[in-house]
Design a protein around this motif. Sequence first.
Motif, PDB file in Angstrom:
ATOM      1  N   LEU A 108       5.642   1.518   8.500  1.00  0.00           N
ATOM      2  CA  LEU A 108       4.822   2.680   8.038  1.00  0.00           C
ATOM      3  C   LEU A 108       4.445   3.604   9.101  1.00  0.00           C
ATOM      4  CD1 LEU A 108       2.472   0.294   6.017  1.00  0.00           C
ATOM      5  CD2 LEU A 108       3.926   2.108   5.297  1.00  0.00           C
ATOM      6  N   GLN A 113       8.503   5.527   4.061  1.00  0.00           N
ATOM      7  CA  GLN A 113       9.024   4.118   3.947  1.00  0.00           C
ATOM      8  C   GLN A 113      10.581   4.367   3.277  1.00  0.00           C
ATOM      9  OE1 GLN A 113       6.095   1.789   1.606  1.00  0.00           O
ATOM     10  NE2 GLN A 113       4.657   3.314   1.728  1.00  0.00           N
ATOM     11  N   ARG A 139       0.937  -5.174   4.141  1.00  0.00           N
ATOM     12  CA  ARG A 139       1.138  -3.845   4.053  1.00  0.00           C
ATOM     13  C   ARG A 139      -0.351  -3.028   3.935  1.00  0.00           C
ATOM     14  NH1 ARG A 139       1.288   0.025  -0.068  1.00  0.00           N
ATOM     15  NH2 ARG A 139       2.920   1.619   0.299  1.00  0.00           N
ATOM     16  N   LYS A 140      -1.051  -3.639   2.882  1.00  0.00           N
ATOM     17  CA  LYS A 140      -2.456  -3.002   2.813  1.00  0.00           C
ATOM     18  C   LYS A 140      -3.250  -3.162   4.295  1.00  0.00           C
ATOM     19  CE  LYS A 140      -6.617  -3.594   0.021  1.00  0.00           C
ATOM     20  NZ  LYS A 140      -7.451  -4.573  -1.031  1.00  0.00           N
ATOM     21  N   LEU A 143      -2.062  -0.302   6.508  1.00  0.00           N
ATOM     22  CA  LEU A 143      -2.417   0.908   5.933  1.00  0.00           C
ATOM     23  C   LEU A 143      -3.878   1.294   6.159  1.00  0.00           C
ATOM     24  CD1 LEU A 143      -0.403   1.277   2.572  1.00  0.00           C
ATOM     25  CD2 LEU A 143      -0.218   2.799   4.544  1.00  0.00           C
ATOM     26  N   GLU A 144      -4.652   0.199   6.049  1.00  0.00           N
ATOM     27  CA  GLU A 144      -6.119   0.454   6.449  1.00  0.00           C
ATOM     28  C   GLU A 144      -6.224   0.694   8.062  1.00  0.00           C
ATOM     29  OE1 GLU A 144      -7.922  -3.273   4.913  1.00  0.00           O
ATOM     30  OE2 GLU A 144      -7.775  -2.532   3.027  1.00  0.00           O
ATOM     31  N   ALA A 147      -5.228   4.277   8.701  1.00  0.00           N
ATOM     32  CA  ALA A 147      -6.220   5.165   8.051  1.00  0.00           C
ATOM     33  C   ALA A 147      -7.104   5.710   8.975  1.00  0.00           C
ATOM     34  CB  ALA A 147      -6.713   4.801   6.953  1.00  0.00           C
TER      35      ALA A 147
END
Length: 147
Positions: A108, A113, A139-140, A143-144, A147
Amino acid sequence: MLKKFFQAFRPETPTQLPDPDAELALGALLVRVAQSDRDYKLEEISLIDRILARLYQHNAIEAAKVRATCEKLHTAAPETDTFGKLIRETTGLEERLAALEALWEVVLADGEQAEGEIKIVEEARIAMGLSFNDSQNARKRVLERLA
């Protein structure tokens, strides 16, 4: 004559690579993911160094040396699942989850991707004995953080 000329530029004995442990296996997988799109960027190299430093308490120079060894291992490397199995067999669940998260971090990092990157992560995930949900949660989390 030309043969002797070219031999002068080759090392006399090939460099012996170390047997991979969990750290080198993860590093090789990180390199494999980063190079899978055939565009191995400086940002990815730096990220791999930071991940290795964070996970294995290396300073910047040590992490770069480990990554360089991992690049050689990746080139001469066994299959992705071999590295994943080595990680599964030599580490606990928390370390395997951290390894999976590190792989997603590299995937990421550039905001894209690629299919090849995801395929490597999935092969590694299965070999490490982790579930699809483990992968989605890793993955989550990445991503957090991004962000």
